[in-house]
Design an enzyme around this catalytic site. Structure first.
Site, mmCIF file in Angstrom:
data_model
loop_
_atom_site.group_PDB
_atom_site.id
_atom_site.type_symbol
_atom_site.label_atom_id
_atom_site.label_comp_id
_atom_site.label_asym_id
_atom_site.label_seq_id
_atom_site.Cartn_x
_atom_site.Cartn_y
_atom_site.Cartn_z
ATOM 1 N N ARG A 190 0.851 -1.188 0.000
ATOM 2 C CA ARG A 190 0.000 0.000 0.000
ATOM 3 C C ARG A 190 0.886 1.236 0.000
ATOM 4 N NH1 ARG A 190 -3.491 -2.693 -1.620
ATOM 5 N NH2 ARG A 190 -5.609 -3.001 -0.837
ATOM 6 N N GLU A 232 -3.618 7.066 -4.574
ATOM 7 C CA GLU A 232 -3.717 6.672 -5.984
ATOM 8 C C GLU A 232 -5.159 6.768 -6.470
ATOM 9 O OE1 GLU A 232 -2.071 2.663 -5.291
ATOM 10 O OE2 GLU A 232 -4.012 1.876 -5.959
ATOM 11 N N HIS A 285 -0.771 -0.307 -9.981
ATOM 12 C CA HIS A 285 -1.434 -1.214 -9.019
ATOM 13 C C HIS A 285 -1.960 -2.470 -9.730
ATOM 14 C CE1 HIS A 285 -3.787 -1.400 -4.962
ATOM 15 N NE2 HIS A 285 -3.401 -2.602 -5.353
HETATM 16 C C1 DGY Z 1 -5.562 -6.131 -2.780
HETATM 17 O O1 DGY Z 1 -6.154 -7.183 -2.993
HETATM 18 O O2 DGY Z 1 -5.600 -5.551 -1.698
HETATM 19 C C2 DGY Z 1 -4.787 -5.566 -3.913
HETATM 20 O O3 DGY Z 1 -4.166 -4.400 -3.604
HETATM 21 C C3 DGY Z 1 -5.648 -5.461 -5.137
HETATM 22 O O4 DGY Z 1 -5.488 -6.675 -5.744
#
Ligand code: DGY
Length: 318
Positions: free
Chosen positions: A237, A266, A284
């Site tokens: 993250r 983002e 992402h």
């Molecule tokens: C998640 O699953 O948290 C990812 O960041 C998106 O696939």
């Protein structure tokens, strides 16, 4: 018999939408963007299937209709959902753990190799028509085989990354709240403090969840503990990184290379990254394979079906 009503806030892979439509009275959308009018669209809905980037804060959750019994997120991360607010409304929350661990770890490895071997710069050189041919001093990066990989957050994704990285000859160090049991730790070296951990990171991979305790964890003070020229990657993250500190370190060469798949706020990102050649930027796509996204959707639907039929799902966020 009437089927439960499911509001889906984003366009989903076709196989997932087909199953949603077969099992629920599904309100689908053709949009890839966050749904602006969730409250109006969820009138009478029993369940909501949502995604990272859809902000289910306390205010929105408080305004959901009483009919909503479960929110499932198409992600393992649930930092976009206010869990205490959902609990206060007796709304169950489900996520998609495990099924994306390999795919996300692959992305972390992709970032490590791309950053360390300057793949982004090479791509840009060719696409700009500026490549004049092989040269002995061109785009020299650092090799990662035989180097130390430090994993901050040795959960499911971190452990898969450790397995993949061992396979290419990296030695594994990790930092987490507690040491893993021997069966999960293997030959990885646990650090109970940042100083010894960061000093052992030729490559640092961030794989921890977004929590108040991990907010801007990688700041100027911790960057100063890394070996000079270290590689930093983040497929977890964006909020784990103090962007101003990382940009300054990439600019000065304190951090040699970085690979980032996630950004605080983002799809916006700190503009300071954009002119830097020594950072690889991805949008992402950590879990973005057809198989994984289908499996994530099916797991989210399983969780919704379980809650609505009075069973406790394995993917309940607790
Ligand atoms: C998640 O699953 O948290 C990812 O960041 C998106 O696939």
């Amino acid at each position: 018999m009437s089927r439960p009503t499911l509001l889906v806030t984003r366009r989903l892979p076709p196989a997932v939408e087909a199953r949603a439509a077969a099992e629920f009275d599904a309100r689908l959308t053709a949009s890839d963007l966050p749904m602006p009018d969730v409250i109006a669209n969820s009138a009478g809905a029993d369940a909501i299937l949502t995604c990272p980037g859809d902000n289910f804060d306390a205010e929105l959750i408080a305004a959901l209709p009483a009919s909503v019994k479960v929110i499932a997120t198409f992600s393992v991360g649930f930092d976009h959902i206010d869990i205490p607010a959902a609990t206060a409304r007796s709304i169950a929350v489900c996520n998609t753990p495990d099924v994306l661990s390999v795919t996300t770890a692959e992305t972390a490895l992709l970032l490590i190799l791309s950053a360390a071997r300057r793949a982004g710069e090479g791509e840009r050189l060719i696409r700009a028509g500026r490549w004049e041919g092989w040269a002995p001093t061109q785009l020299l990066g650092v090799g990662v085989v035989g180097r130390r990989l430090g994993i901050f957050g040795m959960g499911r994704i971190g452990r898969v990354l450790a397995r993949l990285a061992r396979g290419i000859g990296m030695t594994i160090h990790y930092r987490d709240m507690a040491r893993l049991p021997p069966s999960l730790e293997g030959d990885a070296i646990f650090h109970d403090n940042d100083v010894s951990f960061l000093g052992a990171c030729d490559v640092l991979s961030l794989n921890a969840p977004a929590l108040p305790e991990t907010y801007h964890w990688l700041n100027a003070d911790r960057i100063a503990l890394l070996p000079r020229g270290a590689v930093v990657v983040n497929a977890a993250r964006g909020s784990l990184v103090d962007d101003a500190a990382l940009i300054a370190a990439l600019t000065s060469g304190r951090v040699g290379f970085a690979g980032l798949d996630v950004f605080e706020g983002e799809p916006k990102m700190s503009p300071g990254y954009l002119p830097l050649e020594n950072v690889v930027l991805l949008p992402h796509l950590g879990s973005a394979t057809v198989e994984t996204r289908d499996t994530m959707g099916f797991l989210a639907l399983d969780g919704i079906a379980a809650v609505l039929s009075g069973r406790k799902p394995g993917n309940l966020v607790e």
